[in-house]
Motif scaffolding. Structure first.
Motif, mmCIF file in Angstrom:
data_model
loop_
_atom_site.group_PDB
_atom_site.id
_atom_site.type_symbol
_atom_site.label_atom_id
_atom_site.label_comp_id
_atom_site.label_asym_id
_atom_site.label_seq_id
_atom_site.Cartn_x
_atom_site.Cartn_y
_atom_site.Cartn_z
ATOM 1 N N THR A 376 0.872 -1.180 0.000
ATOM 2 C CA THR A 376 0.000 0.000 0.000
ATOM 3 C C THR A 376 0.905 1.224 0.000
ATOM 4 O O THR A 376 2.115 1.117 0.230
ATOM 5 N N LEU A 377 0.299 2.377 -0.220
ATOM 6 C CA LEU A 377 1.074 3.608 -0.294
ATOM 7 C C LEU A 377 0.608 4.540 0.822
ATOM 8 O O LEU A 377 -0.580 4.831 0.932
ATOM 9 N N GLU A 378 1.549 4.975 1.678
ATOM 10 C CA GLU A 378 1.210 5.942 2.725
ATOM 11 C C GLU A 378 2.277 7.027 2.742
ATOM 12 O O GLU A 378 3.450 6.734 2.950
ATOM 13 N N ASP A 379 1.875 8.277 2.546
ATOM 14 C CA ASP A 379 2.812 9.419 2.568
ATOM 15 C C ASP A 379 4.017 9.204 1.661
ATOM 16 O O ASP A 379 5.140 9.599 1.993
ATOM 17 N N GLY A 380 3.782 8.547 0.528
ATOM 18 C CA GLY A 380 4.900 8.330 -0.391
ATOM 19 C C GLY A 380 5.711 7.087 -0.074
ATOM 20 O O GLY A 380 6.613 6.729 -0.818
ATOM 21 N N PHE A 381 5.407 6.431 1.052
ATOM 22 C CA PHE A 381 6.145 5.222 1.417
ATOM 23 C C PHE A 381 5.389 3.994 0.925
ATOM 24 O O PHE A 381 4.183 3.883 1.125
ATOM 25 N N VAL A 382 6.115 3.084 0.283
ATOM 26 C CA VAL A 382 5.515 1.843 -0.191
ATOM 27 C C VAL A 382 5.617 0.834 0.951
ATOM 28 O O VAL A 382 6.711 0.442 1.347
#
Length: 440
Positions: A376-382
């Motif tokens: 998933t993607l959160e704040d640009g982090f994979v």
């Protein structure tokens, strides 16, 4: 032989001096590299009996690092000493794209570069820090990147770009620079590998600029490694222990058997690459029993140490000869790798990091992984999906019909669910419908 080599280098020197397309720094760097190569500076074989397995002092287990400070002010102090540098010299040609590889869309319409900027933006917003982003381009990616970074002018991340060196390809037959034979277009030149990051940082003026802003460490990583995000525990450790250089390594799997590894050699920590391994020991090198870790190419380096070593011309990394052919002419590219510089820095260490910090996208099969429900993607982090119980990613092998990003995307109505997939091999003219689930 030595006399012939010297005569060749002298002749080459005068031919290179006449090339108007590159700077004096580049001419000198190139001639230095060639001189070292002809005097036997290419990957030297190591004495196998002297190799020692590094201890936990040299390759520090990630779990043994002190926790990140709780105080946001302390974290801001750490971050204000940091610069993030992404190696952005590669083109997306292997995946069928024109332009820099970092502008391939990874997920949700966002490119590698978008994700990198969002990650740093998130940090700067959260802690009030001013971590800048540096992009080391090559002459292949410079113009396109300049246009692309304009879209980030409103972000709170200062973006600097600089070019790595441009060296002439060497004609094997008569040891002359290809551009002086009339090949003055892009094919006449090459970027000499990411070992060039250190002199280019200095020659571009960026190193002195960063030092004048109080920056102390640079985190260098490949722009296509989605796992290479800023890690406060590592930064905190290096600042407290005064390590000038740190290489992130991670446990080898059978997919990584060719990756370079860290060894203790004659009292120093050193990168051992497959090219330096005597033929009789190649299988031993590839086994995951003796050499359990490999280099992720996530590197943390002290900026003052870079300045000291570049000014002393002390970074003599092993030379990697890369033979190519341009329009039927056999040429040689001499390159160096940034990881090989580890042995020149004081208190250099490795840190054995979780596999999640190594998530490179080299082919469309990697793209399938990161676009699937595994992440998933959160704040640009994979971020990896906790619902997958197996710590290893599935092995995916897609046929040539999927090699180019455009073809890859057109063959999937939607990316299949692969949470319970172990391995996938696709061959032939295959198309995937919507809502496909792959298991086992």
């Amino acid at each position: 032989m030595a006399a012939v080599a010297t005569a060749n280098v002298d002749k080459l020197k005068s031919e290179v001096a006449a090339l108007s397309q590159i700077s004096d720094n580049e001419k000198n760097g190139f001639i230095n590299l060639v001189s070292r190569y002809v005097s036997g500076g290419e990957a030297e074989h190591v004495e196998w009996s002297k190799i020692q397995t590094p201890t936990d002092e040299v390759v520090v287990p990630y779990d043994g690092l002190a926790p990140t400070p709780d105080d946001p002010a302390e974290i801001k102090t750490l971050l204000d000493k940091l610069v993030v540098l992404k190696l952005n010299g590669g083109l997306g040609t292997t995946m069928g794209c024109t332009g820099p590889k970092s502008v391939i869309e990874v997920r949700n319409g966002l490119t590698f570069l978008d994700l990198i900027v969002i990650q740093i933006e998130t940090l700067n917003n959260k802690y009030g820090s001013s971590v800048p982003l540096l992009l080391m381009n090559s002459f292949n990616t410079h113009d396109d990147t300049q246009k692309i970074v304009e879209k980030y002018t409103k972000s709170n991340v200062q973006i600097h770009t600089f070019n790595q060196s441009q060296y002439p390809r060497l004609v094997v037959e008569d040891f002359s620079p290809l551009p002086s034979k009339g090949q003055t277009g892009k094919d006449g030149w090459y970027p000499p590998g990411h070992g060039d990051v250190f002199p280019s940082l200095k020659n571009s003026g960026k190193l002195d600029l960063l030092l004048s802003q109080g920056k102390e460490y640079v985190f260098v990583a490949n722009s296509d490694n989605l796992g290479a995000v800023v890690d406060l525990k590592i930064l905190n450790h290096l600042i407290h222990k005064k390590n000038e250089y740190c290489m992130e390594v991670t446990p080898k799997t059978l997919a990584d058997v060719k990756g370079g590894t860290l060894i203790s050699y004659e009292g120093r920590v050193q990168l051992l690459e497959i090219a330096q391994v005597p033929d009789a020991h190649v299988n031993e090198f590839k086994s995951i029993e003796k050499f359990k870790i490999f280099n992720t190419n996530n590197l943390w380096v002290n900026l003052n140490a870079i300045k000291r070593l570049v000014e002393a011309d002390a970074l003599k990394m092993e030379i990697i000869p890369n033979p190519k052919e341009v329009d039927g002419v056999k040429v040689l590219q001499l390159e160096t790798a940034a990881g090989a510089a580890i042995r020149f820095f004081n208190h250099a260490i490795g840190i054995n990091v979780p596999r999640s910090r190594f998530l490179p996208v080299k082919a469309t099969s990697d793209l399938l992984l990161v676009q699937s429900d595994l992440y998933t993607l959160e704040d640009g982090f994979v971020i990896r999906n906790k619902a997958r119980t197996n710590p290893a990613n599935p092995t995916i092998e897609l046929g040539p019909e999927f090699k180019k990003v455009g073809n890859f995307l057109s063959r999937f109505k939607s990316i299949p669910s692969i949470l319970e997939l172990d391995s996938l091999k696709v061959s032939g003219d295959v198309w995937f419908g919507a809502g496909v689930v792959l298991k086992g």
